[in-house]
Design an enzyme around this catalytic site. Sequence first.
Site, PDB file in Angstrom:
ATOM      1  N   ASN A 169      79.819  36.458 -73.450  1.00 16.96           N
ATOM      2  CA  ASN A 169      78.502  35.819 -73.345  1.00 16.96           C
ATOM      3  C   ASN A 169      77.536  36.756 -72.631  1.00 16.96           C
ATOM      4  OD1 ASN A 169      76.548  33.639 -73.362  1.00 16.96           O
ATOM      5  ND2 ASN A 169      76.968  33.391 -71.173  1.00 16.96           N
ATOM      6  N   HIS A 216      74.463  36.862 -70.277  1.00 23.80           N
ATOM      7  CA  HIS A 216      73.828  35.945 -69.317  1.00 23.80           C
ATOM      8  C   HIS A 216      72.690  36.669 -68.587  1.00 23.80           C
ATOM      9  CE1 HIS A 216      73.529  32.522 -66.642  1.00 23.80           C
ATOM     10  NE2 HIS A 216      73.399  33.376 -65.645  1.00 23.80           N
ATOM     11  N   SER A 263      74.140  40.196 -67.359  1.00 21.68           N
ATOM     12  CA  SER A 263      75.587  40.419 -67.323  1.00 21.68           C
ATOM     13  C   SER A 263      76.197  40.047 -68.664  1.00 21.68           C
ATOM     14  CB  SER A 263      76.257  39.508 -66.279  1.00 21.68           C
ATOM     15  OG  SER A 263      75.654  39.629 -65.016  1.00 21.68           O
ATOM     16  N   ASP A 268      79.920  30.336 -67.127  1.00 25.16           N
ATOM     17  CA  ASP A 268      79.417  31.614 -66.598  1.00 25.16           C
ATOM     18  C   ASP A 268      80.327  32.198 -65.512  1.00 25.16           C
ATOM     19  OD1 ASP A 268      77.229  31.371 -68.293  1.00 25.16           O
ATOM     20  OD2 ASP A 268      76.000  30.367 -66.794  1.00 25.16           O
TER      21      ASP A 268
HETATM   22  C1  GRF Z   1      68.382  36.030 -73.907  1.00 28.41           C
HETATM   23  O1  GRF Z   1      67.376  36.439 -73.067  1.00 28.41           O
HETATM   24  C2  GRF Z   1      69.600  35.553 -73.164  1.00 28.41           C
HETATM   25  O2  GRF Z   1      69.747  36.107 -71.926  1.00 28.41           O
HETATM   26  C3  GRF Z   1      69.353  34.088 -73.050  1.00 28.41           C
HETATM   27  O3  GRF Z   1      68.733  33.749 -74.241  1.00 28.41           O
HETATM   28  C4  GRF Z   1      67.974  34.842 -74.706  1.00 28.41           C
HETATM   29  C5  GRF Z   1      68.245  35.061 -76.132  1.00 28.41           C
HETATM   30  O4  GRF Z   1      67.342  35.906 -76.733  1.00 28.41           O
HETATM   31  N1  GRF Z   1      70.574  33.377 -72.778  1.00 28.41           N
HETATM   32  P1  GRF Z   1      67.415  36.244 -78.265  1.00 28.41           P
HETATM   33  O5  GRF Z   1      67.625  34.934 -79.017  1.00 28.41           O
HETATM   34  O6  GRF Z   1      68.545  37.186 -78.479  1.00 28.41           O
HETATM   35  O7  GRF Z   1      66.094  36.858 -78.589  1.00 28.41           O
END
Ligand code: GRF
Length: 225
Positions: free
Chosen positions: A120, A122, A149, A158
Amino acid sequence: MVAVSKAESKPLRVAVLVSGNGSNLQVLIDAIQAGALPIEIVGVISNNQEAFAVTRAKNAGIDVAVLSHVASGKRMALKTFEKHAFEQLTTWQPDLIVLAGFMRVLSAEFIEQSPAPMINLHPALLPAYKGLDTHQRAVNAGDRVHGCSIHLVTAELDSGQVLTQALLNISPKDCGESLQSRVQQLEHKLLPWTILLLAKGVLPLNNDDYTASPYLPSLPLKLVI
Ligand code: GRF
């Protein structure tokens, strides 16, 4: 001259789960097309039929399953979503499942029975700021350093082994929104780099496989740009 023959290794089969814009998915697609990432995206699952990530995947000719979270005003139960997702993943047979902006919390049962290891992305330096609203929380706390991360997904939210992190310095001018955009630029480097290390076998696909030794840095590996 001695010719060194290199065995052709098969590309890592990767499934990507998304919910929104899909900019991270796009970076993976672009890196593959540029020959910079030896993986194949075997399929994309979106829990949101409106997600632009779906368009990005279709434009790249990738198999997409839309398991819409909410259809005709009805919310799909998590169990139903997971049943369909499991069947779809079993068909695609990925070596790795990547949650890239996937906004639904998966059950412990699904994670434990997953047909492949899951990672994942994060938007915080775990173990700080698990959950949502990470950028504003970092600003509110007066943090000087922030980032993102990539961790192995385990039943606890997480909390799996953090494999890699990318870091930035928070400036006094930063707010939650500016940090979100700055961190996203880091994500676009961190995700392909991490998957490259996994595909090359430098990072472990399973929790227990990375043995710290005097010759290897301990996890997480850190990227400072
Ligand atoms: C990312 O910034 C990630 O950290 C968060 O959701 C966003 C997804 O962005 N969990 P995208 O859909 O890849 O543009």
